[in-house]
Write an enzyme that holds these catalytic residues in place. Structure first.
Site, PDB file in Angstrom:
ATOM      1  N   ALA A 110      47.179  50.691 -23.254  1.00 31.23           N
ATOM      2  CA  ALA A 110      46.779  49.369 -23.758  1.00 31.23           C
ATOM      3  C   ALA A 110      47.941  48.661 -24.440  1.00 31.23           C
ATOM      4  CB  ALA A 110      45.622  49.523 -24.751  1.00 31.23           C
ATOM      5  N   SER A 111      48.190  47.453 -24.044  1.00 30.23           N
ATOM      6  CA  SER A 111      49.180  46.584 -24.687  1.00 30.23           C
ATOM      7  C   SER A 111      49.117  45.252 -23.960  1.00 30.23           C
ATOM      8  CB  SER A 111      50.593  47.175 -24.544  1.00 30.23           C
ATOM      9  OG  SER A 111      51.461  46.669 -25.525  1.00 30.23           O
ATOM     10  N   LYS A 124      57.582  45.447 -26.269  1.00 30.71           N
ATOM     11  CA  LYS A 124      57.637  46.774 -25.671  1.00 30.71           C
ATOM     12  C   LYS A 124      58.797  47.596 -26.260  1.00 30.71           C
ATOM     13  CE  LYS A 124      55.125  48.024 -22.930  1.00 30.71           C
ATOM     14  NZ  LYS A 124      53.775  48.628 -23.182  1.00 30.71           N
TER      15      LYS A 124
HETATM   16  N1  LIG Z   1      51.972  45.281 -14.929  1.00 29.74           N
HETATM   17  C1  LIG Z   1      53.272  45.456 -15.077  1.00 29.74           C
HETATM   18  O1  LIG Z   1      54.064  44.916 -14.304  1.00 29.74           O
HETATM   19  C2  LIG Z   1      53.782  46.366 -16.157  1.00 29.74           C
HETATM   20  C3  LIG Z   1      55.114  46.813 -16.079  1.00 29.74           C
HETATM   21  C4  LIG Z   1      55.603  47.685 -17.035  1.00 29.74           C
HETATM   22  C5  LIG Z   1      54.796  48.102 -18.069  1.00 29.74           C
HETATM   23  N2  LIG Z   1      53.516  47.634 -18.153  1.00 29.74           N
HETATM   24  C6  LIG Z   1      52.681  48.098 -19.268  1.00 29.74           C
HETATM   25  O2  LIG Z   1      51.518  48.711 -18.734  1.00 29.74           O
HETATM   26  C7  LIG Z   1      50.439  48.552 -19.637  1.00 29.74           C
HETATM   27  C8  LIG Z   1      49.262  47.950 -18.917  1.00 29.74           C
HETATM   28  O3  LIG Z   1      49.657  46.754 -18.307  1.00 29.74           O
HETATM   29  P1  LIG Z   1      48.785  46.083 -17.150  1.00 29.74           P
HETATM   30  O4  LIG Z   1      49.704  45.365 -16.278  1.00 29.74           O
HETATM   31  O5  LIG Z   1      47.863  47.085 -16.611  1.00 29.74           O
HETATM   32  O6  LIG Z   1      48.051  44.960 -18.005  1.00 29.74           O
HETATM   33  P2  LIG Z   1      46.540  44.497 -18.123  1.00 29.74           P
HETATM   34  O7  LIG Z   1      45.828  44.658 -16.841  1.00 29.74           O
HETATM   35  O8  LIG Z   1      46.585  43.143 -18.745  1.00 29.74           O
HETATM   36  O9  LIG Z   1      45.971  45.546 -19.154  1.00 29.74           O
HETATM   37  C9  LIG Z   1      46.290  45.501 -20.515  1.00 29.74           C
HETATM   38  C10 LIG Z   1      45.271  46.318 -21.251  1.00 29.74           C
HETATM   39  O10 LIG Z   1      45.575  46.288 -22.651  1.00 29.74           O
HETATM   40  C11 LIG Z   1      44.379  46.060 -23.357  1.00 29.74           C
HETATM   41  N3  LIG Z   1      44.579  45.401 -24.649  1.00 29.74           N
HETATM   42  C12 LIG Z   1      45.276  44.277 -24.914  1.00 29.74           C
HETATM   43  N4  LIG Z   1      45.175  43.973 -26.211  1.00 29.74           N
HETATM   44  C13 LIG Z   1      44.381  44.925 -26.781  1.00 29.74           C
HETATM   45  C14 LIG Z   1      43.878  45.168 -28.085  1.00 29.74           C
HETATM   46  N5  LIG Z   1      44.167  44.376 -29.117  1.00 29.74           N
HETATM   47  N6  LIG Z   1      43.086  46.254 -28.281  1.00 29.74           N
HETATM   48  C15 LIG Z   1      42.764  47.079 -27.260  1.00 29.74           C
HETATM   49  N7  LIG Z   1      43.193  46.898 -25.999  1.00 29.74           N
HETATM   50  C16 LIG Z   1      43.997  45.835 -25.770  1.00 29.74           C
HETATM   51  C17 LIG Z   1      43.565  45.150 -22.450  1.00 29.74           C
HETATM   52  O11 LIG Z   1      42.212  45.237 -22.809  1.00 29.74           O
HETATM   53  P3  LIG Z   1      41.160  44.093 -22.428  1.00 29.74           P
HETATM   54  O12 LIG Z   1      40.761  44.430 -21.024  1.00 29.74           O
HETATM   55  O13 LIG Z   1      40.097  44.254 -23.435  1.00 29.74           O
HETATM   56  O14 LIG Z   1      41.866  42.783 -22.498  1.00 29.74           O
HETATM   57  C18 LIG Z   1      43.852  45.767 -21.095  1.00 29.74           C
HETATM   58  O15 LIG Z   1      42.985  46.832 -20.826  1.00 29.74           O
HETATM   59  C19 LIG Z   1      50.967  47.728 -20.801  1.00 29.74           C
HETATM   60  O16 LIG Z   1      51.390  48.618 -21.785  1.00 29.74           O
HETATM   61  C20 LIG Z   1      52.168  47.006 -20.180  1.00 29.74           C
HETATM   62  O17 LIG Z   1      53.106  46.648 -21.155  1.00 29.74           O
HETATM   63  C21 LIG Z   1      52.994  46.773 -17.223  1.00 29.74           C
END
Ligand SMILES: NC(=O)c1ccc[n+]([C@@H]2O[C@H](COP(=O)([O-])OP(=O)(O)OC[C@H]3O[C@@H](n4cnc5c(N)ncnc54)[C@H](OP(=O)(O)O)[C@@H]3O)[C@@H](O)[C@H]2O)c1
Length: 329
Positions: free
Chosen positions: A86-87, A168
């Site tokens: 989560a982030s 991050k």
């Molecule tokens: N996608 C990419 O390209 C990418 C690349 C590198 C790293 N990452 C990392 O991978 C992780 C997931 O990214 P994703 O792309 O899968 O994004 P995502 O689909 O937007 O998922 C983000 C998740 O974080 C949760 N979240 C946000 N704020 C929160 C809070 N205050 N309390 C509890 N949960 C919270 C969201 O919950 P809700 O559903 O309730 O909003 C959601 O489940 C993150 O750490 C991101 O930095 C992503």
């Protein structure tokens, strides 16, 4: 019996793009999964998780918020592995501190704090990002190989107003300091832009970057990014938990391309689509660079070609009705 058959693990932010795939693979491997979401009653966020194979028997949804202290205590208690994913990841922010930095940094320390309170946790796998690795102000050119020894520089991030990158970087740095002090085992996964099929019904930021290109954009950005398939990212998380010798950071980048080459691949895959022909500015193209695959390969990660991830993403965007291809209009 599969490895996970007797183990309980948890995943934070389970409704998200990457976390949903981690949950799916964990259930497939026989794990019992405690999965945190902000609102377990929001069917848009949880329905796809409840429908996964094994969910009925072994998925437990729990409510937790990154910004509430102690919110994750009951989630991590009894778990051998903690996947902290989560982030917030989005770009259109008004208040970077409140919207990105606090949930990333305070949220990570909050989850780790909960881990420190229980003796059940054997290893944490933190979803960090290439964002915490590659932005240190050093020039990046085709000969430069970025690897896990690199760290992004918070000052550079602030100067460039790269708030997500800053969030991050600060979160991963604080996490390492915390686990070293407490003697907790942690591994980080540092993916580039993640693409591939969406399990969740909502549009995530990295899939949106492809949707923008196929949805009538006149220009493509003058940017160069690394890309990686979501299934490879999810597998890497599980390998990092299961492999006793896993340690430190693992960058995950299949290929780094300028958007002009990304659009070229799209054009080859979908010749009838209207795709951007021009770059958004007249400056020289931002150069590519390399990211080492050595450590990821040593973990057992197999890299899915970028072309496959692009196709999977477009097909998924069509299936979920985010995009209507020209022939279907
Ligand atoms: N996608 C990419 O390209 C990418 C690349 C590198 C790293 N990452 C990392 O991978 C992780 C997931 O990214 P994703 O792309 O899968 O994004 P995502 O689909 O937007 O998922 C983000 C998740 O974080 C949760 N979240 C946000 N704020 C929160 C809070 N205050 N309390 C509890 N949960 C919270 C969201 O919950 P809700 O559903 O309730 O909003 C959601 O489940 C993150 O750490 C991101 O930095 C992503």
């Amino acid at each position: 019996m599969s490895v996970g058959a007797t183990k309980t693990v948890c995943v934070t932010g389970a409704s998200g793009f990457i976390a949903s795939w981690i949950v799916k693979f964990l259930l497939h491997k026989g794990y019992t999964v405690k999965a945190s979401v902000r609102d377990p009653n929001d069917s848009k966020k949880v329905q796809h998780l409840l429908g996964l194979d094994g969910a009925k028997e072994r998925l437990h949804l729990m409510k937790a918020n990154l910004l509430e202290e102690g919110s994750f205590d009951s989630l991590v208690d009894g778990c051998e592995g903690v996947f902290h994913t989560a982030s917030p990841f989005y770009h259109d922010v008004k208040d970077p501190q409140a919207e990105l930095i606090d949930p990333a940094l305070k949220g990570t320390l909050n989850v780790l704090g909960s881990c420190a309170k229980t003796s059940s946790v054997k290893r944490i796998v933190l979803t960090s990002s290439i964002a915490a690795v590659a932005y240190n102000g050093q020039p990046r050119t085709p000969e430069v190989v970025v690897d896990e020894t690199w760290w992004s520089d918070p000052e550079v991030c602030r100067q460039m107003q790269m708030w997500y990158v800053l969030s991050k970087t600060l979160a991963e740095d604080a996490a390492w300091k915390f686990v070293k002090e407490k003697g907790i085992a942690m591994v980080t996964i540092n993916p580039a832009m993640v693409i591939g099929p969406l399990l969740q019904p909502t549009l995530n930021t990295s899939a949106a970057s492809i949707l923008n290109l196929i949805n009538g954009a006149e220009t493509y950005p003058n940017s160069t990014f690394g890309w990686i398939n979501v299934k490879d990212v999810a597998h890497a998380h599980i390998l990092a938990f299961e492999n006793p010798s896993a340690s430190g950071r693992y960058c995950l980048v299949e290929r780094i391309v300028h958007y002009s080459d990304f659009v070229k691949i799209l054009r080859e895959l979908y010749p009838t689509y209207k795709l951007p022909e021009k770059c958004a500015d007249d400056k020289p193209f931002v150069p590519t660079y390399q990211v080492s695959k050595e450590r990821a390969k040593s973990l057992g990660v197999e890299f899915t070609p970028l072309e496959v991830g692009i196709k999977e993403t477009v097909e998924s965007l069509k299936e979920k009705k985010f995009f209507q291809p020209p022939s279907a209009i």
